[in-house]
Design an enzyme around this catalytic site. Structure first.
Site, PDB file in Angstrom:
ATOM      1  N   TYR A 299      70.284 -10.525 -21.231  1.00  0.00           N
ATOM      2  CA  TYR A 299      69.612  -9.293 -20.727  1.00  0.00           C
ATOM      3  C   TYR A 299      70.520  -8.751 -19.774  1.00  0.00           C
ATOM      4  O   TYR A 299      70.640  -7.193 -19.635  1.00  0.00           O
ATOM      5  CB  TYR A 299      68.269  -9.601 -20.259  1.00  0.00           C
ATOM      6  CG  TYR A 299      67.511  -8.361 -19.990  1.00  0.00           C
ATOM      7  CD1 TYR A 299      66.914  -7.579 -20.917  1.00  0.00           C
ATOM      8  CD2 TYR A 299      67.040  -8.070 -18.855  1.00  0.00           C
ATOM      9  CE1 TYR A 299      66.181  -6.596 -20.966  1.00  0.00           C
ATOM     10  CE2 TYR A 299      66.213  -6.700 -18.558  1.00  0.00           C
ATOM     11  CZ  TYR A 299      65.734  -6.374 -19.646  1.00  0.00           C
ATOM     12  OH  TYR A 299      65.097  -5.141 -19.333  1.00  0.00           O
TER      13      TYR A 299
ATOM     14  N   CYS B 141      62.944   0.781 -16.446  1.00  0.00           N
ATOM     15  CA  CYS B 141      63.306  -0.592 -17.023  1.00  0.00           C
ATOM     16  C   CYS B 141      65.061  -0.725 -17.053  1.00  0.00           C
ATOM     17  O   CYS B 141      65.364  -1.477 -16.694  1.00  0.00           O
ATOM     18  CB  CYS B 141      62.693  -0.282 -18.577  1.00  0.00           C
ATOM     19  SG  CYS B 141      61.395  -0.459 -19.002  1.00  0.00           S
ATOM     20  N   HIS B 142      65.688   0.639 -17.153  1.00  0.00           N
ATOM     21  CA  HIS B 142      67.156   0.363 -17.159  1.00  0.00           C
ATOM     22  C   HIS B 142      67.705   1.488 -16.177  1.00  0.00           C
ATOM     23  O   HIS B 142      68.779   1.936 -16.422  1.00  0.00           O
ATOM     24  CB  HIS B 142      67.775   0.194 -18.466  1.00  0.00           C
ATOM     25  CG  HIS B 142      67.079  -0.745 -19.357  1.00  0.00           C
ATOM     26  ND1 HIS B 142      66.056  -0.816 -20.308  1.00  0.00           N
ATOM     27  CD2 HIS B 142      67.425  -2.260 -19.381  1.00  0.00           C
ATOM     28  CE1 HIS B 142      65.750  -1.706 -21.023  1.00  0.00           C
ATOM     29  NE2 HIS B 142      66.399  -2.747 -20.500  1.00  0.00           N
ATOM     30  N   GLY B 143      67.013   2.306 -15.743  1.00  0.00           N
ATOM     31  CA  GLY B 143      67.428   3.258 -14.717  1.00  0.00           C
ATOM     32  C   GLY B 143      67.925   4.574 -15.286  1.00  0.00           C
ATOM     33  O   GLY B 143      69.011   5.005 -15.002  1.00  0.00           O
TER      34      GLY B 143
END
Lengths: 427, 177
Positions: A299, B141-143
């Protein structure tokens, strides 16, 4: 490995079976009198431990499925019903959830063992590649099983992971969206997604079982590798699998099960995430999504790449490249024990993977992101640069003449003190 | 003979396989999901609401003049994704602020509230939410950072937030879908 059969049926029924379906002969020759290197250490017990956990997951999973309801409005409640109402339901579910973690812990040790001792090298390439397929199937199964709880983490994990396929949109416009909607059976993750995940979660373990049988078959053609990486050369190099390794495996399994039961009884949610005790809500993303611990290094790699398509390619590549290790490693010797330079790179690779795991649990920003990028670069550099290049120029250190010489401390190089024979994990 | 039999079997197998593949696609009930009507009148200036359409969240923001100005001031070449991603317009429409809204009603911004990276719901709808570096939305979540017109400005998301097909059925009412 091929060896003369020592099976002698004594009873009339045994003889009758032996000429019709020689199952007993196969079991005797492969798991009783099978010649096995005499110097296997405790890292070689994880194959048996993994088989045990496959059985644990199948047994607990089959009975949990008798109580679980794969419906978007009932799944979460049915899991709580298992926890509260079903007889021993709490135990069965905690065993299944923590059993998955134990399965991954064991498989990571098993993979690292294979990498350290060069167990993927000729003639065990197919054995190794089947192992990578088992690992992939395990990841798919674990991911689908986690989704069935239908908590917030389940739901958003499914959303994020299925959306990986939408990156195909940047290759063929609309293809990714079509694939993702095909996976979902709708325009977002929902009821149809849950029922198909349940169906496949029940199917995959049986596929894993089939792959495991092929894995063991491919192992039993050349026989086990060993800490020296030297093949069995004489009778004194080998001992029968039973009773020597059946009991060594059983002892290691007992220790490992103590750890498993410690988690199940004393810290059953230690590896879980509290957000997954909140029912799935499609209109609200939890502030911080983290996968289960065993997916964290991969991840971290996914998030380290700022481009969507390349992030997904790196994610898939970080696992897929493992299948090519037999051809990426150019070293003449198998065991890292005799590789003075690669030894340090291998240690760095293990530390790097653990650090990536830590970073995968942290938010993707600032220093965490920077280190995740360095870690990702190093991960790929190890597989694609270090393994081919170091093997090419490194001069292996002196090796013992045979397994027996190593065990008795009569190495030609004399580098190994004879006291090593008395150290634990060696016989 | 063998070629004929072989190709017949291959075509037959492929045809028989299709129902097993196609059954996974969205079924009739999913496709028939009705459109959603939303009354915009109660939404105060500066306020945002989220409505559900086809199981997906749709963001509706009543933008302040300052937010509109901020979005208009951005040059096209500064955008990560230069396309409007507005299903009411042609695919080639540039991502100007005007092309992100409908019928020049620039105070109403209507978008599917799903991050174009991996499908999380960006923050920024509620008053206390983090809105990202460009004052619009931020995906935790991932910016990914979106501006006040819902355009991707920073982070891994490849596209601007999608503007769904919608129509004004009255001055203060829209029908999505």
């Amino acid at each position: 490995m091929a060896h003369a059969s020592s099976y002698r049926p004594n009873t009339a029924i045994g003889k009758w079976f032996d000429v019709r379906l020689p199952v007993m002969r196969m079991m005797h020759d492969q798991f009783n009198d099978f010649p096995t290197p005499r110097n296997l250490n405790y890292l070689w017990t994880f194959g048996g431990i993994l088989t045990f956990f496959l059985v644990v997951q199948l047994a607990t999973g089959i009975v949990l499925a008798m109580h679980y309801i794969p419906h978007e409005s009932m799944a979460f409640d049915s899991v709580e019903k298992i926890m509260r109402d079903v007889n021993w339901g709490w135990l069965l579910r905690y065993m299944h959830a923590n059993g998955g973690s134990m399965f991954f812990l064991a498989v990571y040790i098993h993979i690292a063992r294979g990498m350290y001792y060069g167990s993927y090298k000729a003639p065990r390439e197919i054995l190794w590649v089947i192992g990578v397929f088992i690992f992939l199937a395990m990841m798919a199964t674990a991911f689908m099983g986690y989704s069935l709880v239908w908590g917030q983490m389940s739901f958003w994990a499914v959303t994020v992971i299925t959306n990986l396929f939408s990156s195909l949109d940047s290759i063929v416009d609309g293809l990714g969206t079509a694939v993702v909607q095909w996976i979902w059976g709708g325009f977002s993750v929902g009821g149809p997604t849950l029922t198909r995940l349940f169906s496949l979660h029940y199917l995959l373990p049986f596929i894993i079982t089939g792959l495991v049988i092929l894995h063991i078959w491919a192992l039993h053609v050349p026989g086990s590798n060993n800490p020296t990486g030297i093949d069995i050369k004489s009778k004194s190099d080998a001992i029968p699998f039973h009773p020597y390794y059946t009991f060594k495996d059983a002892y290691a399994l007992c220790l490992f099960v103590i750890l498993f039961m410690g988690l199940v009884f004393y810290a059953p949610n230690f590896l879980a995430h509290p957000d997954n005790y909140i029912q799935a809500n499609p209109l609200q993303t939890p502030p911080h999504i983290v996968p289960e611990w065993y997916f964290l290094p991969f991840y971290a790699i996914l998030r380290a790449i700022p481009d969507k398509l390349f992030g997904v390619i790196a994610f898939a590549g970080s696992i897929g490249l493992l299948a090519f290790l037999p051809w990426l490693d150019t070293s003449k010797v198998k065991s890292t024990r005799y590789r003075p330079i690669y030894k340090w790179f291998f240690a760095l690779f293990i530390i790097n993977t653990l650090v990536l795991g830590y970073l995968g649990a942290k938010p993707a920003e600032g220093m965490y992101l920077l280190f995740a990028r360095i870690g990702t670069a190093f991960y790929f550099a190890h597989l694609l640069v270090v393994m081919p290049v170091v093997g090419w120029f490194e001069k292996p250190s002196a090796m013992p003449g045979s397994i027996t010489d190593d065990v008795l401390g009569k190495g030609s190089g004399g580098g190994r003190p004879s006291a090593a024979t008395a150290s634990p994990g060696r016989r | 003979m063998t070629i004929a039999a072989g190709s017949f079997a291959a075509v037959g197998s492929a045809a028989a396989l299709w129902p097993f593949v196609d059954q996974m696609n969205p079924d009739a009930s999913a496709l028939s999901l009705a459109t959603t009507e939303v009354d915009l009148a109660p939404i105060e200036e500066g306020q945002s609401i989220t409505v559900s359409w086809r199981g997906k969240p749709v963001f509706i923001r009543h933008r302040t003049p300052a937010e509109i100005e901020q979005a208009k001031a951005v040059k096209l070449e500064d955008l990560a994704d230069p396309e409007a991603r507005n299903e009411n317009l042609d695919d080639s429409a540039p991502a100007t602020d005007e092309n992100r809204v409908k019928d020049k009603k620039e105070k109403w911004l209507v978008m599917v509230g799903i991050c174009t990276h991996l499908g999380c719901i960006p923050k920024g709808q509620r008053v206390g939410d983090e809105k990202g570096e460009y004052g619009g939305w931020f995906c935790p979540c991932h910016g990914s950072h979106y501006d006040t017109a819902g355009r991707i400005r920073k982070g891994p998301a490849p596209r601007n937030l999608d503007v769904p097909t919608y129509d004004y059925i009255s001055e203060t009412k829209i029908k999505i879908g």
